[in-house]
Write a protein that holds these residues in place. Structure first.
Motif, short mmCIF file in Angstrom:
data_model
loop_
_atom_site.label_atom_id
_atom_site.label_comp_id
_atom_site.label_asym_id
_atom_site.label_seq_id
_atom_site.Cartn_x
_atom_site.Cartn_y
_atom_site.Cartn_z
N LEU A 30 47.78 64.81 63.35
CA LEU A 30 48.40 66.07 63.76
C LEU A 30 47.38 67.19 63.82
O LEU A 30 47.44 68.04 64.72
N ARG A 31 46.43 67.20 62.90
CA ARG A 31 45.39 68.23 62.94
C ARG A 31 44.53 68.09 64.21
O ARG A 31 44.22 69.09 64.86
N GLN A 32 44.18 66.90 64.55
CA GLN A 32 43.41 66.69 65.77
C GLN A 32 44.23 67.04 67.01
O GLN A 32 43.71 67.62 67.97
N ARG A 35 45.81 73.93 59.41
CA ARG A 35 45.19 75.00 60.19
C ARG A 35 44.11 74.40 61.08
O ARG A 35 43.31 73.58 60.62
N ALA A 36 44.10 74.85 62.33
CA ALA A 36 43.06 74.45 63.29
C ALA A 36 42.32 75.70 63.72
O ALA A 36 42.94 76.73 64.03
N SER A 37 41.00 75.64 63.74
CA SER A 37 40.19 76.80 64.10
C SER A 37 38.86 76.33 64.66
O SER A 37 38.46 75.18 64.50
N GLY A 38 38.19 77.28 65.33
CA GLY A 38 36.86 76.97 65.86
C GLY A 38 36.52 77.86 67.03
O GLY A 38 37.33 78.67 67.50
N LEU A 39 35.29 77.73 67.52
CA LEU A 39 34.83 78.45 68.71
C LEU A 39 35.33 77.72 69.94
O LEU A 39 35.13 76.50 70.07
N MET A 40 35.96 78.44 70.86
CA MET A 40 36.57 77.82 72.03
C MET A 40 36.18 78.59 73.28
O MET A 40 35.99 79.81 73.25
N LEU A 41 36.07 77.87 74.39
CA LEU A 41 35.67 78.44 75.67
C LEU A 41 36.90 78.87 76.45
O LEU A 41 37.86 78.10 76.58
N THR A 42 36.89 80.10 76.97
CA THR A 42 38.03 80.63 77.72
C THR A 42 37.87 80.36 79.21
O THR A 42 36.87 79.81 79.66
N LYS A 43 38.90 80.75 79.95
CA LYS A 43 38.89 80.51 81.40
C LYS A 43 37.81 81.33 82.10
O LYS A 43 37.22 80.86 83.09
N ASP A 44 37.54 82.54 81.61
CA ASP A 44 36.51 83.38 82.22
C ASP A 44 35.14 83.16 81.59
O ASP A 44 34.29 84.05 81.62
N LYS A 54 57.51 55.71 60.42
CA LYS A 54 56.53 56.04 61.45
C LYS A 54 55.40 56.89 60.88
O LYS A 54 54.25 56.76 61.29
N TYR A 55 55.74 57.77 59.95
CA TYR A 55 54.72 58.60 59.33
C TYR A 55 53.68 57.75 58.58
O TYR A 55 52.49 58.06 58.58
N LEU A 56 54.13 56.67 57.96
CA LEU A 56 53.22 55.84 57.17
C LEU A 56 52.47 54.80 58.00
O LEU A 56 51.28 54.55 57.75
N TYR A 57 53.15 54.20 59.00
CA TYR A 57 52.60 53.00 59.62
C TYR A 57 52.45 53.09 61.14
O TYR A 57 51.89 52.18 61.73
N GLN A 58 52.94 54.18 61.77
CA GLN A 58 52.79 54.27 63.22
C GLN A 58 51.36 54.63 63.60
O GLN A 58 50.82 54.12 64.59
N VAL A 59 50.73 55.51 62.84
CA VAL A 59 49.34 55.88 63.04
C VAL A 59 48.60 55.71 61.73
O VAL A 59 49.21 55.56 60.67
N THR A 60 47.28 55.73 61.81
CA THR A 60 46.48 55.50 60.61
C THR A 60 46.67 56.59 59.58
O THR A 60 46.94 56.34 58.41
N ASN A 61 46.56 57.86 60.01
CA ASN A 61 46.73 59.01 59.12
C ASN A 61 47.46 60.08 59.91
O ASN A 61 46.88 60.75 60.77
N ALA A 62 48.76 60.22 59.65
CA ALA A 62 49.57 61.14 60.44
C ALA A 62 49.13 62.58 60.29
O ALA A 62 49.10 63.34 61.26
N ASP A 63 48.77 63.01 59.08
CA ASP A 63 48.36 64.39 58.86
C ASP A 63 47.07 64.71 59.62
O ASP A 63 46.96 65.75 60.28
N ASP A 64 46.10 63.82 59.54
CA ASP A 64 44.84 64.05 60.25
C ASP A 64 45.05 63.94 61.76
O ASP A 64 44.44 64.69 62.53
N MET A 118 44.73 78.82 64.29
CA MET A 118 46.14 78.53 64.52
C MET A 118 46.69 77.75 63.32
O MET A 118 46.08 76.78 62.86
N GLY A 119 47.82 78.18 62.79
CA GLY A 119 48.47 77.51 61.67
C GLY A 119 49.74 76.80 62.14
O GLY A 119 50.49 77.32 62.97
#
Length: 396
Positions: free
Chosen positions: A172-174, A132-141, A160-170, A149-150
């Motif tokens: 993806l969250r970013q 889940r990703a959440s937070g205060l966000m600035l709109t166009k107006d 690739k999941y293990l060795y392509q990036v350092t932490n795939a889950d984190d 968002m889930g």
């Protein structure tokens, strides 16, 4: 005398009282406690005699210590071989690294690897993961909105999941947070809170897939859910009122459309029915008028040939139609002058019923009757004049 005094090592019977005994190999010196090194040496010799000599006492491999080392090596090899067996679950895949380098992918089941040479990491590729990703966000107006968002995803490539990036889950969250902020930044606040939620979800999923494909993280996004969007707490009441007003507006519009869909077909049907009735009335009236003209055209030659007879016949026909729809009272004018009783109330009710029935009848026939009545009046007046003259002549 004590047994341990010098020169008193024998008892009265001549036996040695020394508890440690004498070592005859050392020339009769006094012997101390047993040496531990000597004990271990004797034990080692016994073990070597069992494993390194035949029945006649000769070594097999050149000595007992070499044989014992060989046994230890064999046991170590067996332990190493059996410790290399491992199992991969049904929903998992194994990634094998040989000396730190990718070697192969292992399927579910019982497998073997050389211990301390290959390293196996199992990854569940069928489980549905979520974040889940959440937070205060600035709109166009230039408004601030809180969005959640889930994301549901699974592993498509374990290596690739293990060795392509350092932490795939984190990662993806970013990436989800970045994609969501990019989409919210291009949207208006009213659209985010009301009708634009589906479009924002679709755009976020599209942007997130582009980021995943670029970094090649070995993940597949299954679904993106727009969980909630709300204004800051300071203005929440005002936005709730605005949302309620929009919902009322949409409800009224739907009610008006439903009323229109109900009334419009009825009005259209009624208009068509009236139109058909008017067309039918027009055709009937025209046809009746044409028929009356044809009837008068046939009657005209008869009238021109015998005006009196024709006039009398028209008068009698008209009177027949008139009296057939009205109440009649016949009085003998030449009778005695006695008072007569007339049922006026019954006559009035009958005349009203007959007049109502006459109104619902054909107007053309009434007009025709009026014409005949008018033509017959002249004949009636002439006949009445002739009868009056004849009466006068009779009296005289």
């Amino acid at each position: 005398m004590a047994w341990n005094e010098p020169g008193n090592n024998n008892d009265n019977n001549g036996r040695d009282n020394d508890p440690w005994g004498k070592n005859k190999n050392r020339g009769g010196r006094e012997q101390g406690p047993p040496d531990l090194d000597e004990v271990f040496n004797k034990l080692s010799q016994k073990l070597g005699g069992k494993f390194g000599k035949k029945g006649n006492g000769s070594p097999i491999f050149g000595g007992g210590s070499a044989m014992g080392f060989g046994v230890i090596v064999v046991i170590a090899i067996l332990i190493w071989v059996f410790s290399g067996f491992y199992t991969i679950g049904e929903a998992e895949r194994g990634v094998v690294l040989r000396l730190g380098k990718y070697e192969r992918m292992v399927d579910p089941g019982l497998n073997w690897r050389p211990r301390f040479v290959d390293e196996v990491t199992s990854v569940n590729v069928q489980a549905i993961r979520s974040l889940r990703a959440s937070g205060l966000m600035l709109t166009k107006d230039e408004n601030v909105v809180t969005v959640e968002m889930g994301v549901q995803y699974r592993v498509s490539d374990p290596y690739k999941y293990l060795y392509q990036v350092t932490n795939a889950d984190d990662s993806l969250r970013q990436a989800t947070d970045s994609a969501l902020r990019a989409v919210i930044g291009d949207s208006l606040m009213d659209s985010i809170l009301t009708s634009g939620r589906q479009e924002i979800r679709q755009e976020t999923e599209k942007t997130l897939n582009q980021i995943i494909d670029k970094y090649d993280m070995g993940l597949t996004v299954i679904d993106v859910n727009f969980q909630s969007s709300r204004p800051p707490e300071q203005v929440k009441d005002a936005f709730d009122d605005a949302i309620a007003a929009r919902e009322d507006e949409e409800r009224f519009i739907r009610e008006a459309e439903a009323y229109k869909n109900e009334i419009l077909p009825k009005a259209t049907g009624r208009a068509e029915r009236l139109k058909k009735e008017a067309q039918g009335y027009t055709e009937r009236t025209v046809n009746e008028a044409i028929g009356q003209v044809a009837q008068f055209e046939k009657l005209l030659p008869e009238y021109q040939a015998a005006p009196g007879v024709t006039r009398d016949r028209l008068y009698l026909d008209a009177m027949e139609k008139i009296y057939s729809h009205s109440s009649k009272v016949l009085i003998d004018s030449e009778s005695s002058g006695n008072m007569l009783y007339l049922p006026i109330d019954k006559l009035i009710s009958q005349s009203q019923a007959q007049s109502t029935k006459a109104r619902s009848g054909d107007k053309s026939s009434s007009e025709y009757d009026g014409i005949e009545l008018e033509s017959s009046k002249n004949g009636d007046e002439a006949n009445q004049t002739d009868s009056t003259n004849s009466t006068r002549k009779g009296r005289f």
